[in-house]
Design a protein around this motif. Sequence first.
Motif, PDB file in Angstrom:
ATOM      1  N   GLY A 195       0.833  -1.194   0.000  1.00 45.56           N
ATOM      2  CA  GLY A 195       0.000   0.000   0.000  1.00 45.56           C
ATOM      3  C   GLY A 195       0.869   1.246   0.000  1.00 45.56           C
ATOM      4  N   THR A 196       0.277   2.380   0.287  1.00 53.05           N
ATOM      5  CA  THR A 196       0.993   3.653   0.199  1.00 53.05           C
ATOM      6  C   THR A 196       2.148   3.739   1.200  1.00 53.05           C
ATOM      7  OG1 THR A 196      -0.742   4.604   1.615  1.00 53.05           O
ATOM      8  CG2 THR A 196      -0.925   4.972  -0.746  1.00 53.05           C
ATOM      9  N   GLN A 197       1.989   3.120   2.366  1.00 46.43           N
ATOM     10  CA  GLN A 197       3.076   3.163   3.353  1.00 46.43           C
ATOM     11  C   GLN A 197       4.314   2.430   2.833  1.00 46.43           C
ATOM     12  OE1 GLN A 197       1.426   1.595   7.014  1.00 46.43           O
ATOM     13  NE2 GLN A 197       0.746   3.617   7.681  1.00 46.43           N
ATOM     14  N   ARG A 198       4.103   1.303   2.176  1.00 45.05           N
ATOM     15  CA  ARG A 198       5.233   0.548   1.622  1.00 45.05           C
ATOM     16  C   ARG A 198       5.913   1.337   0.505  1.00 45.05           C
ATOM     17  NH1 ARG A 198       6.370  -4.719  -0.399  1.00 45.05           N
ATOM     18  NH2 ARG A 198       8.440  -4.564  -1.375  1.00 45.05           N
ATOM     19  N   VAL A 199       5.128   1.986  -0.346  1.00 44.31           N
ATOM     20  CA  VAL A 199       5.707   2.786  -1.432  1.00 44.31           C
ATOM     21  C   VAL A 199       6.493   3.961  -0.867  1.00 44.31           C
ATOM     22  CG1 VAL A 199       5.181   4.164  -3.484  1.00 44.31           C
ATOM     23  CG2 VAL A 199       3.877   2.087  -3.015  1.00 44.31           C
ATOM     24  N   GLU A 200       5.979   4.586   0.189  1.00 39.65           N
ATOM     25  CA  GLU A 200       6.699   5.681   0.844  1.00 39.65           C
ATOM     26  C   GLU A 200       8.057   5.197   1.350  1.00 39.65           C
ATOM     27  OE1 GLU A 200       5.746   9.118   4.185  1.00 39.65           O
ATOM     28  OE2 GLU A 200       4.931   7.107   4.451  1.00 39.65           O
ATOM     29  N   GLU A 201       8.090   4.025   1.929  1.00 39.93           N
ATOM     30  CA  GLU A 201       9.354   3.458   2.416  1.00 39.93           C
ATOM     31  C   GLU A 201      10.311   3.178   1.264  1.00 39.93           C
ATOM     32  OE1 GLU A 201       9.654   0.268   5.687  1.00 39.93           O
ATOM     33  OE2 GLU A 201       9.969  -0.859   3.821  1.00 39.93           O
ATOM     34  N   GLU A 202       9.789   2.648   0.156  1.00 38.49           N
ATOM     35  CA  GLU A 202      10.627   2.362  -1.011  1.00 38.49           C
ATOM     36  C   GLU A 202      11.211   3.644  -1.600  1.00 38.49           C
ATOM     37  OE1 GLU A 202      11.541  -0.495  -2.430  1.00 38.49           O
ATOM     38  OE2 GLU A 202      10.494  -1.778  -1.003  1.00 38.49           O
ATOM     39  N   LEU A 203      10.414   4.691  -1.635  1.00 33.41           N
ATOM     40  CA  LEU A 203      10.924   5.965  -2.143  1.00 33.41           C
ATOM     41  C   LEU A 203      12.054   6.488  -1.260  1.00 33.41           C
ATOM     42  CD1 LEU A 203       7.587   7.739  -3.141  1.00 33.41           C
ATOM     43  CD2 LEU A 203       9.460   7.157  -4.701  1.00 33.41           C
ATOM     44  N   GLY A 204      11.921   6.302   0.063  1.00 31.54           N
ATOM     45  CA  GLY A 204      12.978   6.723   0.972  1.00 31.54           C
ATOM     46  C   GLY A 204      14.263   5.951   0.768  1.00 31.54           C
ATOM     47  N   THR A 205      14.141   4.689   0.332  1.00 28.94           N
ATOM     48  CA  THR A 205      15.330   3.869   0.074  1.00 28.94           C
ATOM     49  C   THR A 205      15.967   4.208  -1.271  1.00 28.94           C
ATOM     50  OG1 THR A 205      14.381   2.060   1.373  1.00 28.94           O
ATOM     51  CG2 THR A 205      16.185   1.507  -0.126  1.00 28.94           C
ATOM     52  N   PRO A 208      16.817   8.857  -1.229  1.00 25.11           N
ATOM     53  CA  PRO A 208      16.888   9.360   0.155  1.00 25.11           C
ATOM     54  C   PRO A 208      16.715  10.868   0.275  1.00 25.11           C
ATOM     55  CG  PRO A 208      18.714   7.860  -0.333  1.00 25.11           C
ATOM     56  CD  PRO A 208      18.050   8.155  -1.626  1.00 25.11           C
ATOM     57  N   SER A 209      17.099  11.610  -0.759  1.00 23.23           N
ATOM     58  CA  SER A 209      17.013  13.070  -0.675  1.00 23.23           C
ATOM     59  C   SER A 209      15.647  13.615  -1.076  1.00 23.23           C
ATOM     60  CB  SER A 209      18.095  13.709  -1.566  1.00 23.23           C
ATOM     61  OG  SER A 209      17.900  13.337  -2.925  1.00 23.23           O
ATOM     62  N   ALA A 210      14.777  12.750  -1.614  1.00 25.51           N
ATOM     63  CA  ALA A 210      13.455  13.223  -2.048  1.00 25.51           C
ATOM     64  C   ALA A 210      12.534  13.433  -0.854  1.00 25.51           C
ATOM     65  CB  ALA A 210      12.843  12.211  -3.018  1.00 25.51           C
ATOM     66  N   ARG A 211      11.819  14.531  -0.869  1.00 25.02           N
ATOM     67  CA  ARG A 211      10.841  14.821   0.178  1.00 25.02           C
ATOM     68  C   ARG A 211       9.476  14.293  -0.283  1.00 25.02           C
ATOM     69  NH1 ARG A 211      11.579  21.083   0.042  1.00 25.02           N
ATOM     70  NH2 ARG A 211      11.579  20.461  -2.174  1.00 25.02           N
ATOM     71  N   VAL A 212       8.958  13.329   0.441  1.00 27.82           N
ATOM     72  CA  VAL A 212       7.727  12.640   0.045  1.00 27.82           C
ATOM     73  C   VAL A 212       6.593  13.044   0.979  1.00 27.82           C
ATOM     74  CG1 VAL A 212       6.620  10.407  -0.344  1.00 27.82           C
ATOM     75  CG2 VAL A 212       9.067  10.695  -0.845  1.00 27.82           C
ATOM     76  N   LEU A 213       5.468  13.397   0.401  1.00 25.46           N
ATOM     77  CA  LEU A 213       4.266  13.743   1.155  1.00 25.46           C
ATOM     78  C   LEU A 213       3.215  12.687   0.849  1.00 25.46           C
ATOM     79  CD1 LEU A 213       3.326  16.079   3.025  1.00 25.46           C
ATOM     80  CD2 LEU A 213       2.338  17.169   1.003  1.00 25.46           C
ATOM     81  N   ARG A 214       2.820  11.919   1.875  1.00 27.71           N
ATOM     82  CA  ARG A 214       1.816  10.855   1.680  1.00 27.71           C
ATOM     83  C   ARG A 214       0.442  11.353   2.090  1.00 27.71           C
ATOM     84  NH1 ARG A 214       0.088   6.847   5.228  1.00 27.71           N
ATOM     85  NH2 ARG A 214       1.875   7.235   6.601  1.00 27.71           N
ATOM     86  N   MET A 215      -0.520  11.223   1.179  1.00 30.93           N
ATOM     87  CA  MET A 215      -1.870  11.713   1.428  1.00 30.93           C
ATOM     88  C   MET A 215      -2.867  10.565   1.269  1.00 30.93           C
ATOM     89  SD  MET A 215      -4.069  14.683  -0.528  1.00 30.93           S
ATOM     90  CE  MET A 215      -2.998  16.013  -0.002  1.00 30.93           C
ATOM     91  N   ASP A 216      -3.374  10.066   2.385  1.00 30.22           N
ATOM     92  CA  ASP A 216      -4.451   9.089   2.410  1.00 30.22           C
ATOM     93  C   ASP A 216      -5.266   9.337   3.666  1.00 30.22           C
ATOM     94  OD1 ASP A 216      -2.898   7.959   4.468  1.00 30.22           O
ATOM     95  OD2 ASP A 216      -1.914   6.571   3.093  1.00 30.22           O
ATOM     96  N   THR A 217      -6.234   8.498   3.948  1.00 30.27           N
ATOM     97  CA  THR A 217      -7.090   8.747   5.106  1.00 30.27           C
ATOM     98  C   THR A 217      -6.354   8.580   6.426  1.00 30.27           C
ATOM     99  OG1 THR A 217      -7.869   6.459   4.964  1.00 30.27           O
ATOM    100  CG2 THR A 217      -9.224   8.144   3.920  1.00 30.27           C
ATOM    101  N   ASP A 218      -5.170   7.976   6.397  1.00 31.84           N
ATOM    102  CA  ASP A 218      -4.377   7.875   7.619  1.00 31.84           C
ATOM    103  C   ASP A 218      -3.662   9.186   7.949  1.00 31.84           C
ATOM    104  OD1 ASP A 218      -4.981   5.132   8.032  1.00 31.84           O
ATOM    105  OD2 ASP A 218      -3.516   4.594   6.501  1.00 31.84           O
ATOM    106  N   THR A 219      -3.321   9.968   6.930  1.00 28.31           N
ATOM    107  CA  THR A 219      -2.572  11.206   7.149  1.00 28.31           C
ATOM    108  C   THR A 219      -3.411  12.454   6.943  1.00 28.31           C
ATOM    109  OG1 THR A 219      -1.827  11.264   4.837  1.00 28.31           O
ATOM    110  CG2 THR A 219      -0.432  10.095   6.421  1.00 28.31           C
TER     111      THR A 219
END
Length: 441
Positions: A195-205, A208-219
Motif C-alpha cells: 500500500g501507500t506506506q510501503r511505497v513511501e518506504e521504497e521511495l525513501g530507500t 533518500p534526498s526526495a521529500r515525500v508527502l503521503r496523502m491518504d485517510t491515515d494522514t
Amino acid sequence: TRSAVFAPVKNLGAIIIDEEQEHTYKSDQDPKYHARDIARYRCATENALMLLASATPSLESYQKAMEGKYTLITMKKRYGKALLPEVRVVDMRGESGHGNLSPLGEELAREVARVKDEGNQSVLFLNRRGYSHQTVCRSCGKAISCPRCSVAMNYHVRRFGGEGELVCHWCGHRAPLPEECPACHSPHLARQGFGTQRVEEELGTLLPSARVLRMDTDTASSKLSYDRMLGAFRAHEADVLLGTQMVTKGHDFPDVTLVGVLMADMSLYLDDYRAAERTFSMLTQVIGRAGRGDKPGLAVIQTMNPDSDVIRLACAQDYERFFQNEIRLRRLLQFPPFCDMVLLTLTSRDEKELQKASLRLSEQLRSKNLSDYRDVPIVAFGPFEAPVYRVDNIYRMRMVVKCRLNRRARAMFGTILRVFTTDSRGTHKPVLSVDFNPSSI
C-alpha cells in the motif's frame, strides 16, 4: 465525500455539478438519494439550467446526451498552452524476473529521480493504503481476518515508529501483529501486497534526498490537514505527492511534470458492472494531473495487463471510443442505462433470523409481482450474501432486481419496505434497505 444541499430558493438560475460521474454524490444513508437526480428534479420544476461537467461523464449522462435529452458541449483542448502529457504503459510482469521486487518499476523510479533533479514535482497514485494488503500463514495458507468482519486485515506501520499493527479497513478494528498463525500456530507469517506506506518506504530507500508527502485517510483525516498538505506541496515543500484517490482529481499544480500510477489494473477486477467505467475515469483523471502548466508532462502507467482496452483508451484519453465499447456491452447484458437496478439489503446481528428474512423477502417480492403489481416487469437475483458478508458483527444479505423505475415499480418496493419496517421491531430483527440505482453492487 461529496454532498449537496438543495434549500428552497426562489428564481433558481442554474445548478452546476462538477465531476458529475463521482459515486460520492450518492448518499450512503437512508434515504439513498443521488444529488444529480435532485438537481434534475429541481431544475425541471423551476425552469432552471442544469450543467453537468466532467472529463469522463457517467455512461448514463452521456447516453442521455446521445439520445438528445441533454445538450452535449465538448471542449477538445486544454486551457491556455497546456498539452496532454505523454503516456507510457509499463508491463510489470517482467520486473520480478529482472530481480526488482519493489512496487516502483525501474522506469518510474528513474523518472521520479529525473524530475526531482530538474526541480519539478511528481504525483504517484496507488488506490490502497497501509503497508501490506494481508498477512498470510505460509503453513496453512489462511490470512489473518478481522474478528468482526469477513475480510483480511491490512498491516500498517505506525507513523512515529514502533511495531506495526493489523487494521480492518471496514470497521476500524486494530490488533497487534501475532507471532504465530491463529489457526495452526505456525510462526511462518508473510505479509503480501503493498500500500501507500510501503511505497513511501521504497521511495525513501531509492531516493533518500526526495521529500515525500503521503496523502491518504491515515494522514489527511480532516479537511484542515488535507488543505494543509496540498498547500505544502504547492509551496514546493515536497518533491513527491503520494496518495490514494485524494490526489487524482481537481488539483492544478503547474510544476507537476510526472504522474505515476501503480497497479493501474487493480480496480478492473472488482465484481461490479461499473468496474471498467471507474477504472477508465480514474486513469483519465490522474493522467491529467501532469503537464498542466507550460512544462511538458509525462504519465507512467504500471500494470500487469498492458493489453487491456480500458487502460489503452484511458491513456489515449479517448472517451468516445470507450463509451461506444462499454455501451454496447451494457445494451447486450441489459445493464443501466438500459434498465434500472434496485438493491435490496437485509442486515441483522442474528444470522439465523437474517436467513429466514431473506427467504421471506424473496417470497414477498414474488407474491407482490404476481398479484397487485403484475404490470411491473422485473428480473430478480438472489437472495445471496453481500460481497463482504459480515461487517462489525452485522450480517448482510442482498437481492438485486432489474426493472424500469416508474410510479408503479416504486409503489411495489415501497409496499415491501413497509412490510419489513413493521416486522423489524426488536433488537435483532432484520432491517431492510432499498437503494435505487446503487453506486456499487
